[in-house]
Design a protein around this motif. Structure first.
Motif, PDB file in Angstrom:
ATOM      1  N   MET A 229       0.846  -1.200   0.000  1.00  0.00           N
ATOM      2  CA  MET A 229       0.000   0.000   0.000  1.00  0.00           C
ATOM      3  C   MET A 229       0.877   1.244   0.000  1.00  0.00           C
ATOM      4  N   LEU A 230       0.608   2.151  -0.915  1.00  0.00           N
ATOM      5  CA  LEU A 230       1.375   3.381  -1.027  1.00  0.00           C
ATOM      6  C   LEU A 230       1.027   4.336   0.099  1.00  0.00           C
ATOM      7  N   ASN A 231       2.044   4.805   0.794  1.00  0.00           N
ATOM      8  CA  ASN A 231       1.893   5.824   1.832  1.00  0.00           C
ATOM      9  C   ASN A 231       2.596   7.078   1.358  1.00  0.00           C
ATOM     10  N   LEU A 232       1.821   8.122   1.070  1.00  0.00           N
ATOM     11  CA  LEU A 232       2.377   9.349   0.514  1.00  0.00           C
ATOM     12  C   LEU A 232       3.463   9.932   1.409  1.00  0.00           C
ATOM     13  N   GLU A 233       3.266   9.802   2.718  1.00  0.00           N
ATOM     14  CA  GLU A 233       4.230  10.386   3.664  1.00  0.00           C
ATOM     15  C   GLU A 233       5.583   9.689   3.592  1.00  0.00           C
ATOM     16  N   GLU A 234       5.602   8.452   3.163  1.00  0.00           N
ATOM     17  CA  GLU A 234       6.844   7.694   3.148  1.00  0.00           C
ATOM     18  C   GLU A 234       7.656   7.899   1.870  1.00  0.00           C
ATOM     19  N   LEU A 235       7.084   8.570   0.886  1.00  0.00           N
ATOM     20  CA  LEU A 235       7.810   8.812  -0.359  1.00  0.00           C
ATOM     21  C   LEU A 235       8.916   9.833  -0.131  1.00  0.00           C
ATOM     22  N   LYS A 236      10.125   9.473  -0.486  1.00  0.00           N
ATOM     23  CA  LYS A 236      11.280  10.347  -0.318  1.00  0.00           C
ATOM     24  C   LYS A 236      11.859  10.690  -1.685  1.00  0.00           C
ATOM     25  N   LEU A 237      12.218  11.949  -1.839  1.00  0.00           N
ATOM     26  CA  LEU A 237      12.789  12.396  -3.098  1.00  0.00           C
ATOM     27  C   LEU A 237      14.179  11.799  -3.281  1.00  0.00           C
ATOM     28  N   LYS A 238      14.412  11.216  -4.454  1.00  0.00           N
ATOM     29  CA  LYS A 238      15.711  10.614  -4.741  1.00  0.00           C
ATOM     30  C   LYS A 238      16.242  11.134  -6.076  1.00  0.00           C
ATOM     31  N   LYS A 239      17.556  11.248  -6.143  1.00  0.00           N
ATOM     32  CA  LYS A 239      18.212  11.625  -7.392  1.00  0.00           C
ATOM     33  C   LYS A 239      18.078  10.483  -8.381  1.00  0.00           C
ATOM     34  N   LEU A 240      17.773  10.820  -9.636  1.00  0.00           N
ATOM     35  CA  LEU A 240      17.670   9.794 -10.666  1.00  0.00           C
ATOM     36  C   LEU A 240      19.046   9.514 -11.268  1.00  0.00           C
ATOM     37  N   ASP A 241      19.275   8.258 -11.588  1.00  0.00           N
ATOM     38  CA  ASP A 241      20.453   7.921 -12.380  1.00  0.00           C
ATOM     39  C   ASP A 241      20.078   8.040 -13.855  1.00  0.00           C
ATOM     40  N   LYS A 242      21.020   7.711 -14.722  1.00  0.00           N
ATOM     41  CA  LYS A 242      20.780   7.870 -16.157  1.00  0.00           C
ATOM     42  C   LYS A 242      19.635   6.987 -16.637  1.00  0.00           C
ATOM     43  N   LYS A 243      19.521   5.804 -16.057  1.00  0.00           N
ATOM     44  CA  LYS A 243      18.422   4.912 -16.414  1.00  0.00           C
ATOM     45  C   LYS A 243      17.080   5.542 -16.052  1.00  0.00           C
ATOM     46  N   GLY A 244      17.030   6.167 -14.876  1.00  0.00           N
ATOM     47  CA  GLY A 244      15.791   6.816 -14.458  1.00  0.00           C
ATOM     48  C   GLY A 244      15.406   7.949 -15.383  1.00  0.00           C
TER      49      GLY A 244
END
Length: 287
Positions: A1-16
């Motif tokens: 189950m997705l919890n909006l509060e738990e989403l953390k911003l992450k840097k994307l790599d080239k694949k992302g």
């Protein structure tokens, strides 16, 4: 189950980043096959997003040009994760992270689609003008004697001219953009003086011109014709700032058809790009 509060911003790599550009193609944004390579080289720290269960679900660009000017683009939430507040959270985190990458008071630009403009305005962005996309069909025109292909020895000259037109130094971007596969770039020279330049590249559907920078309407037209010569029988797209009346007249003269529009929006009160020489925006993703 997705919890909006738990989403953390992450840097994307080239694949992302490549995934984001693939999503953009699916959404009909019509990027080029090699765009993501240039985007990555421009600012490897300029892409971030959310992951859920190891998969990218949303992301966007937060490009810094020498910490003097920022640009937000490529903002996409994967369709099956829309309507959950993910986009709003991501957008504000991206805005704030980009502000932190820039000098105090530096402006952030973006090109916002009509439906999202009220949201962006709530986030502190103000509409400056409209960017409209136009399409016509490439065909052969008589080439001006002042127009020729850009070669590697022209780079510093083009960089200086681009700085005059774009307003901020984007040396790294140009180094790779001018060599992007399946493209042609043209310069307009009067004696030893560069008076305009343009690049046309293959995209998912047809070709796109960008940038198209010139000192006058006539020079812009000659560069436009040179680009159209490269795409005979193919769709050719040009994104114009409507504040440049010469750009409006250009697409009207060649019977180009309106496709859609964005609004160029800015956050901050610092120095902004001057669109006087801009007859064609480089990209909606990086400015």
């Amino acid at each position: 189950m997705l919890n909006l509060e738990e989403l953390k911003l992450k840097k994307l790599d080239k694949k992302g980043l490549n995934i984001l550009v693939d999503w953009a193609a699916t959404e009909g944004w019509n990027p080029g096959k090699y765009d993501f390579e240039v985007f990555w080289e421009t600012d490897p720290d300029g892409f971030c997003g959310f992951y859920f269960e190891g998969e990218l679900i949303a992301g966007g660009a937060i490009i810094s040009y020498n910490n003097e000017y920022g640009f937000m683009g490529l903002f996409i939430v994967r369709p099956d994760f829309r309507g959950k507040g993910i986009g709003e959270k991501l957008w504000y985190l991206r805005r704030d992270l980009l502000k932190g990458r820039l000098l105090e008071g530096a402006v952030i630009g973006m090109d916002g689609v009509e439906a999202m403009q009220p949201f962006y305005e709530k986030g502190g962005f103000e509409i400056a003008f409209r960017d409209e996309r136009y399409a016509c069909t490439g065909k052969k025109y008589n080439a001006s004697q002042y127009v020729s292909l850009i070669d590697s020895q022209d780079f510093e000259m083009v960089r200086v001219y681009d700085l005059k037109c774009f307003g901020f130094d984007r040396k790294t971007f140009l180094k790779h953009w001018l060599k992007i596969p399946n493209s042609n770039s043209f310069k307009f020279m009067e004696g030893d003086e560069l008076r305009g330049y343009a690049l046309i590249r293959k995209v998912e559907d047809g070709f796109k011109i960008g940038p198209l920078f010139a000192d006058s309407d006539k020079i812009a037209e000659e560069l436009y014709k040179a680009c159209l010569n490269c795409a005979e029988g193919q769709s050719v797209f040009l994104d114009i700032p409507v504040t440049n009346k010469g750009a409006v007249s250009l697409v009207e003269k060649y019977n180009a058809k309106y496709v859609f529009e964005c609004a160029r929006m800015y956050h901050g009160k610092g120095r902004k790009p001057d669109m006087h020489h801009v007859y064609g925006v480089t990209t909606f993703e990086l400015g």
